[in-house]
Design a protein around this motif. Structure first.
Motif, short mmCIF file in Angstrom:
data_model
loop_
_atom_site.label_atom_id
_atom_site.label_comp_id
_atom_site.label_asym_id
_atom_site.label_seq_id
_atom_site.Cartn_x
_atom_site.Cartn_y
_atom_site.Cartn_z
N ALA A 1 0.85 -1.56 0.15
CA ALA A 1 -0.09 0.10 -0.29
C ALA A 1 0.99 0.22 -0.42
CB ALA A 1 -1.19 -0.16 1.28
N HIS A 2 1.76 1.07 0.37
CA HIS A 2 3.17 2.41 0.73
C HIS A 2 3.84 2.35 -0.96
CE1 HIS A 2 5.16 5.62 2.70
NE2 HIS A 2 6.85 4.49 2.30
N LEU A 3 3.95 1.53 -1.20
CA LEU A 3 4.59 1.78 -2.95
C LEU A 3 3.40 2.52 -3.62
CD1 LEU A 3 6.64 -1.47 -2.76
CD2 LEU A 3 7.65 0.55 -2.69
N SER A 4 2.61 2.00 -3.21
CA SER A 4 1.35 1.97 -4.78
C SER A 4 1.12 3.86 -4.20
CB SER A 4 -0.33 1.39 -3.78
OG SER A 4 0.25 0.05 -4.41
N ALA A 5 0.94 4.15 -3.25
CA ALA A 5 1.04 5.84 -2.88
C ALA A 5 1.99 6.77 -3.27
CB ALA A 5 0.20 5.40 -1.00
N LEU A 6 3.21 5.68 -3.25
CA LEU A 6 4.62 6.21 -3.74
C LEU A 6 4.68 6.85 -4.98
CD1 LEU A 6 7.40 5.13 -1.20
CD2 LEU A 6 6.12 7.51 -0.88
N ASN A 7 3.62 5.52 -5.71
CA ASN A 7 4.23 5.71 -6.90
C ASN A 7 2.67 6.51 -7.65
OD1 ASN A 7 5.60 3.36 -8.12
ND2 ASN A 7 4.14 1.81 -7.43
N VAL A 8 1.82 6.29 -7.23
CA VAL A 8 1.03 7.16 -7.33
C VAL A 8 1.15 9.59 -6.90
CG1 VAL A 8 -1.85 8.99 -6.41
CG2 VAL A 8 -1.14 6.13 -6.91
N LYS A 9 1.88 9.19 -6.05
CA LYS A 9 2.39 10.99 -5.98
C LYS A 9 3.63 11.16 -6.79
CE LYS A 9 4.10 13.84 -2.19
NZ LYS A 9 4.65 13.71 -0.54
N HIS A 10 4.01 10.15 -7.31
CA HIS A 10 5.01 9.97 -8.22
C HIS A 10 4.19 10.85 -9.58
CE1 HIS A 10 8.27 8.80 -10.91
NE2 HIS A 10 9.72 9.52 -10.69
N ALA A 11 3.62 9.78 -9.53
CA ALA A 11 3.10 10.27 -11.26
C ALA A 11 2.24 11.71 -11.55
CB ALA A 11 1.46 9.07 -11.32
N GLY A 12 1.45 12.03 -10.68
CA GLY A 12 0.93 13.34 -9.99
C GLY A 12 2.29 14.53 -9.48
N LEU A 13 2.95 14.07 -9.81
CA LEU A 13 3.97 15.22 -9.95
C LEU A 13 4.95 15.32 -11.08
CD1 LEU A 13 6.69 14.17 -6.59
CD2 LEU A 13 5.45 16.90 -7.07
N ASP A 14 4.43 13.78 -11.65
CA ASP A 14 5.52 14.25 -12.86
C ASP A 14 4.35 14.56 -13.83
OD1 ASP A 14 7.01 13.36 -15.24
OD2 ASP A 14 5.46 11.47 -15.99
N ALA A 15 2.98 14.73 -13.37
CA ALA A 15 1.60 15.29 -14.44
C ALA A 15 1.71 16.96 -14.30
CB ALA A 15 0.24 15.07 -13.63
N GLN A 16 2.40 17.12 -12.60
CA GLN A 16 2.49 18.67 -12.47
C GLN A 16 3.26 18.71 -12.99
OE1 GLN A 16 2.33 18.06 -8.28
NE2 GLN A 16 1.76 20.18 -8.19
N ILE A 17 4.94 18.25 -13.39
CA ILE A 17 5.65 19.25 -14.07
C ILE A 17 5.20 19.27 -15.51
CG2 ILE A 17 8.09 18.41 -15.04
CD1 ILE A 17 8.52 16.94 -12.09
N SER A 18 4.64 18.30 -16.13
CA SER A 18 4.53 18.97 -17.23
C SER A 18 3.57 19.62 -17.56
CB SER A 18 3.24 17.29 -18.40
OG SER A 18 4.30 16.27 -17.74
N LYS A 19 2.58 20.08 -16.60
CA LYS A 19 1.58 20.88 -17.04
C LYS A 19 2.38 22.27 -16.89
CE LYS A 19 -2.84 22.52 -14.42
NZ LYS A 19 -3.75 22.43 -13.23
N GLU A 20 3.07 22.71 -15.81
CA GLU A 20 4.31 23.62 -16.01
C GLU A 20 4.97 23.39 -16.63
OE1 GLU A 20 4.91 27.36 -14.15
OE2 GLU A 20 3.32 25.86 -13.06
#
Length: 51
Positions: free
Chosen positions: A4-23
């Protein structure tokens, strides 16, 4: 490390990637924000890789 912790980290990682792309698509991207987001993303990647 818990799955569950790894899944949460993967989701956060993907979210940061999306924020970077958007910016980066903005007409005038905030380079300091992009740098901070990339550092956060790298730290998460290191935690995931080190599990």
């Amino acid at each position: 490390m818990e799955q569950a912790h790894l899944s949460a980290l993967n989701v956060k990682h993907a979210g940061l990637d999306a924020q970077i792309s958007k910016e980066m698509k903005r007409p005038s991207p905030d380079q300091s924000l992009i740098a901070r987001l990339k550092k956060q993303k790298l730290k998460i990647k290191e935690v995931i890789a080190g599990h």
